[in-house]
Design an enzyme around this catalytic site. Structure first.
Site, PDB file in Angstrom:
ATOM      1  N   ASN A 161       0.692  -1.312   0.030  1.00  0.00           N
ATOM      2  CA  ASN A 161      -0.322   0.445  -0.209  1.00  0.00           C
ATOM      3  C   ASN A 161       0.748   1.022   0.029  1.00  0.00           C
ATOM      4  OD1 ASN A 161      -2.474   1.019   0.024  1.00  0.00           O
ATOM      5  ND2 ASN A 161      -2.946   1.119   1.927  1.00  0.00           N
ATOM      6  N   HIS A 215     -15.043  -3.044   9.177  1.00  0.00           N
ATOM      7  CA  HIS A 215     -15.008  -2.203  10.124  1.00  0.00           C
ATOM      8  C   HIS A 215     -15.567  -1.452  10.567  1.00  0.00           C
ATOM      9  CE1 HIS A 215      -9.761  -1.913   8.362  1.00  0.00           C
ATOM     10  NE2 HIS A 215     -10.051  -2.898   8.775  1.00  0.00           N
ATOM     11  N   TYR A 272      -6.282   7.315  13.152  1.00  0.00           N
ATOM     12  CA  TYR A 272      -6.994   6.427  12.911  1.00  0.00           C
ATOM     13  C   TYR A 272      -7.195   5.841  12.330  1.00  0.00           C
ATOM     14  CZ  TYR A 272      -5.942   1.504  11.331  1.00  0.00           C
ATOM     15  OH  TYR A 272      -6.222   1.130  10.404  1.00  0.00           O
ATOM     16  N   ASP A 281      -8.522  -1.519  17.156  1.00  0.00           N
ATOM     17  CA  ASP A 281      -6.996  -1.045  16.783  1.00  0.00           C
ATOM     18  C   ASP A 281      -6.187   0.328  17.460  1.00  0.00           C
ATOM     19  OD1 ASP A 281      -4.422  -0.744  15.077  1.00  0.00           O
ATOM     20  OD2 ASP A 281      -4.697  -1.089  13.281  1.00  0.00           O
ATOM     21  N   HIS A 295      -3.398   0.662  16.865  1.00  0.00           N
ATOM     22  CA  HIS A 295      -2.295   1.640  15.482  1.00  0.00           C
ATOM     23  C   HIS A 295      -1.218   2.346  16.030  1.00  0.00           C
ATOM     24  CE1 HIS A 295      -2.302   2.713  11.281  1.00  0.00           C
ATOM     25  NE2 HIS A 295      -2.486   1.347  10.615  1.00  0.00           N
ATOM     26  N   GLU A 312      -5.779  -4.138  18.713  1.00  0.00           N
ATOM     27  CA  GLU A 312      -4.527  -4.801  18.197  1.00  0.00           C
ATOM     28  C   GLU A 312      -3.114  -3.743  18.037  1.00  0.00           C
ATOM     29  OE1 GLU A 312      -6.463  -5.046  13.614  1.00  0.00           O
ATOM     30  OE2 GLU A 312      -4.477  -4.650  13.258  1.00  0.00           O
ATOM     31  N   GLU A 338       0.998  -7.267  11.074  1.00  0.00           N
ATOM     32  CA  GLU A 338       0.606  -7.216  10.060  1.00  0.00           C
ATOM     33  C   GLU A 338       1.627  -6.437   9.336  1.00  0.00           C
ATOM     34  OE1 GLU A 338      -2.592  -3.584  10.519  1.00  0.00           O
ATOM     35  OE2 GLU A 338      -1.614  -1.991   9.835  1.00  0.00           O
ATOM     36  N   ARG A 390      -0.983 -11.162  12.596  1.00  0.00           N
ATOM     37  CA  ARG A 390      -1.533 -10.651  12.048  1.00  0.00           C
ATOM     38  C   ARG A 390      -0.864 -10.435  10.454  1.00  0.00           C
ATOM     39  NH1 ARG A 390      -5.500  -8.252  10.594  1.00  0.00           N
ATOM     40  NH2 ARG A 390      -4.900  -6.400  10.956  1.00  0.00           N
ATOM     41  N   HIS A 412      -3.943  -9.720   8.159  1.00  0.00           N
ATOM     42  CA  HIS A 412      -4.301  -8.770   7.765  1.00  0.00           C
ATOM     43  C   HIS A 412      -5.613  -8.822   5.959  1.00  0.00           C
ATOM     44  CE1 HIS A 412      -2.192  -4.660   5.833  1.00  0.00           C
ATOM     45  NE2 HIS A 412      -3.474  -4.397   6.922  1.00  0.00           N
ATOM     46  N   GLU A 463      -9.273 -10.398   8.324  1.00  0.00           N
ATOM     47  CA  GLU A 463      -9.981  -9.209   8.459  1.00  0.00           C
ATOM     48  C   GLU A 463     -11.218  -9.002   6.472  1.00  0.00           C
ATOM     49  OE1 GLU A 463      -6.445  -6.075   8.230  1.00  0.00           O
ATOM     50  OE2 GLU A 463      -8.362  -4.775   8.813  1.00  0.00           O
TER      51      GLU A 463
HETATM   52  C1  GCO Z   1      -5.835  -2.975   9.213  1.00  0.00           C
HETATM   53  C2  GCO Z   1      -4.297  -1.801   9.464  1.00  0.00           C
HETATM   54  C3  GCO Z   1      -4.501  -0.753   8.342  1.00  0.00           C
HETATM   55  C4  GCO Z   1      -3.378  -0.319   7.415  1.00  0.00           C
HETATM   56  C5  GCO Z   1      -3.307  -0.008   6.489  1.00  0.00           C
HETATM   57  C6  GCO Z   1      -1.756   0.893   6.070  1.00  0.00           C
HETATM   58  O1  GCO Z   1      -5.620  -3.419  10.668  1.00  0.00           O
HETATM   59  O2  GCO Z   1      -6.558  -3.069   8.626  1.00  0.00           O
HETATM   60  O3  GCO Z   1      -3.973  -1.736  11.058  1.00  0.00           O
HETATM   61  O4  GCO Z   1      -5.857  -0.357   8.509  1.00  0.00           O
HETATM   62  O5  GCO Z   1      -3.150   1.198   8.030  1.00  0.00           O
HETATM   63  O6  GCO Z   1      -3.087  -1.776   6.059  1.00  0.00           O
HETATM   64  O7  GCO Z   1      -1.907   0.691   4.617  1.00  0.00           O
HETATM   65 MG    MG Z   2      -4.501  -2.710  12.177  1.00  0.00          MG
END
Ligand code: GCO
Ligand code: MG
Length: 408
Positions: free
Chosen positions: A37, A122, A160, A215, A217, A241, A267, A288, A317, A344
């Site tokens: 990404n 989400h 986020y 999450d 993050h 997470e 992830e 993840r 992920h 996810e």
């Molecule tokens: C999740 C992740 C993503 C990341 C994204 C970055 O748990 O899905 O944290 O939302 O932010 O993959 O490119």
């Molecule tokens: Mg995440």
């Protein structure tokens, strides 16, 4: 049997998917996803300039030796760019293997351990009532698990995965206005004061059965993360997470010593070498990794097997940056893995996305069912692909109010 050609396509509806197509001298072809990404042109260049010229002429059935050739042969090992590029090759070779065997991939792993595999959606809101509406809509659609992210009162910007305003829509992770990122401002104190109570209200409203995930993050310091994990214990989260940045694995031990809240991490990991100690020491509950960033099916499966020996379940992920090709690879692993936890899953199924990547895979009532088509069970329409081209985009960066750069 020989690999006769391979092509890379970059682009897609609202995303820069990096799609690899490997052709063989017997007409069978395989598909892989190398989407990293917001850095999509880099795995594409690695594939085009270094990997594909070596791949031509190899026997596609020897996926293990080809993986070792690229991994060990690279000298400078690991890292997201190379592992995403190897990952795409590996997926495509498994796709070919499945087509040659005339079997869906999960059969080659050992068959099904379950029919439908649980996914989580989400949900997000600018504030708690907005988030509650979003959770409600997923519950109504039959989802059994949701990730909840919420705007924080007094936070100077959206943080986020939270939209800037109600019904803003769009992509909250990638900003396609160019390479230079927009800035989010973060305040840990405001987050810490708000989030435990918000999670408790969500639990009260939706009852004990809904699986609630959150999450962080990578935003907290280890001690703060331990405080949060402890404070949310009564909520009974399915997982918390990335409470801290993934580089510092001792932080996870600290959190573990203070709380029984299940932890999910990984992830951003690219190999077994970043998670073997966390798994062996049983410091996490969910791993993840993504099949793309962790070098494809061959390598991800090794992580899943190690995790299975230590009560660690999978939670691959599945952010929207993964194309339906790598998602299919994960769905086949999910159908098989004895230690599957959850997947996810963001609804990719726009008409444009379905036209570009036709498949018979199905999502129903929060469970994912893989199709019986041979291989990955996803195709790629090259005529459709001509409609799209690479669009530069960026993740936001995060700063504290005084300007200090923080973790996105
Ligand atoms: C999740 C992740 C993503 C990341 C994204 C970055 O748990 O899905 O944290 O939302 O932010 O993959 O490119
Ligand atoms: Mg995440």
């Amino acid at each position: 049997m020989k690999i006769s050609d391979a092509k890379v396509f970059v682009g897609g509806p609202g995303k820069n998917y990096v799609t690899l197509k490997i052709m063989t001298d017997q007409g069978v072809y395989g598909l892989g996803d190398a989407t990293l990404n917001n850095r999509e042109t880099l795995p594409a260049a690695y594939l085009q300039d270094y990997l594909i010229p070596n791949l031509i002429g190899m026997d596609p059935r020897n996926s293990e030796d080809i993986w070792q050739f690229f991994y060990r042969g690279a000298y400078f090992r690991r890292g997201p760019i190379s592992m995403a590029a190897f990952g795409a090759i590996d997926m495509a070779l498994w796709d070919i293997k499945g087509k040659l065997a005339n079997m869906p991939l999960y059969q080659l792993f050992g068959g099904k351990s379950r029919d439908g595999a649980m996914v989580y959606a989400h949900s997000t809101g600018v504030d708690l009532p907005d988030l509650m509406d979003s959770v409600e809509s997923y519950v109504e659609q039959g989802y059994k698990a949701v990730r909840v992210q919420c705007g924080i009162p007094g936070m100077p910007t959206a943080s986020y995965a939270v939209p800037e305003e109600k019904n803003a829509g769009g992509d909250y992770i990638t900003d396609f206005s160019g390479i230079r990122p927009k800035t989010e401002i973060w305040d840990t104190d405001r987050y810490m004061r708000f989030m435990p109570g918000a999670l408790a209200e969500i639990r009260d409203r939706f009852g004990p059965d809904l699986k609630i995930l959150h999450d962080v993050h990578h935003r907290l310091l280890p001690r703060e993360a331990a405080e949060l994990a402890k404070a949310v214990e009564p909520v009974g989260l399915y997982w918390l997470e990335d409470p801290t940045p993934a580089e510092d694995q001792d932080a996870i031990r600290l959190i573990r010593q203070h709380s029984t809240t299940p932890l999910a991490i990984g992830e951003v990991f690219n190999s077994i070498w970043e998670c073997n100690k966390l798994i062996e020491n049983e410091l996490i509950d969910f791993i993840r990794i993504a099949v793309t960033y962790a070098g494809g099916i061959t390598h991800a499966k090794r992580v899943v097997d190690l995790a299975g020996q230590h009560h660690v379940r999978t939670g691959f992920h599945g952010a929207p940056s993964h194309s339906p090709i790598s998602m299919a690879a994960q769905h086949h692993l999910n159908a098989w893995a004895p230690n599957f936890g959850i997947q996810e899953y963001l609804v990719l199924g726009t008409p444009e996305c379905d036209a570009l990547f036709p498949s018979e895979h199905k999502m129903r009532d929060g469970l994912f069912y893989v199709s019986e088509a041979p291989g990955l069970g996803v195709d790629f329409d090259e005529t459709e692909a001509k409609r799209y081209e690479y669009k530069p985009g960026s993740h936001p960066v995060v700063r504290l109010e005084d300007g200090t750069l923080w973790n996105y």
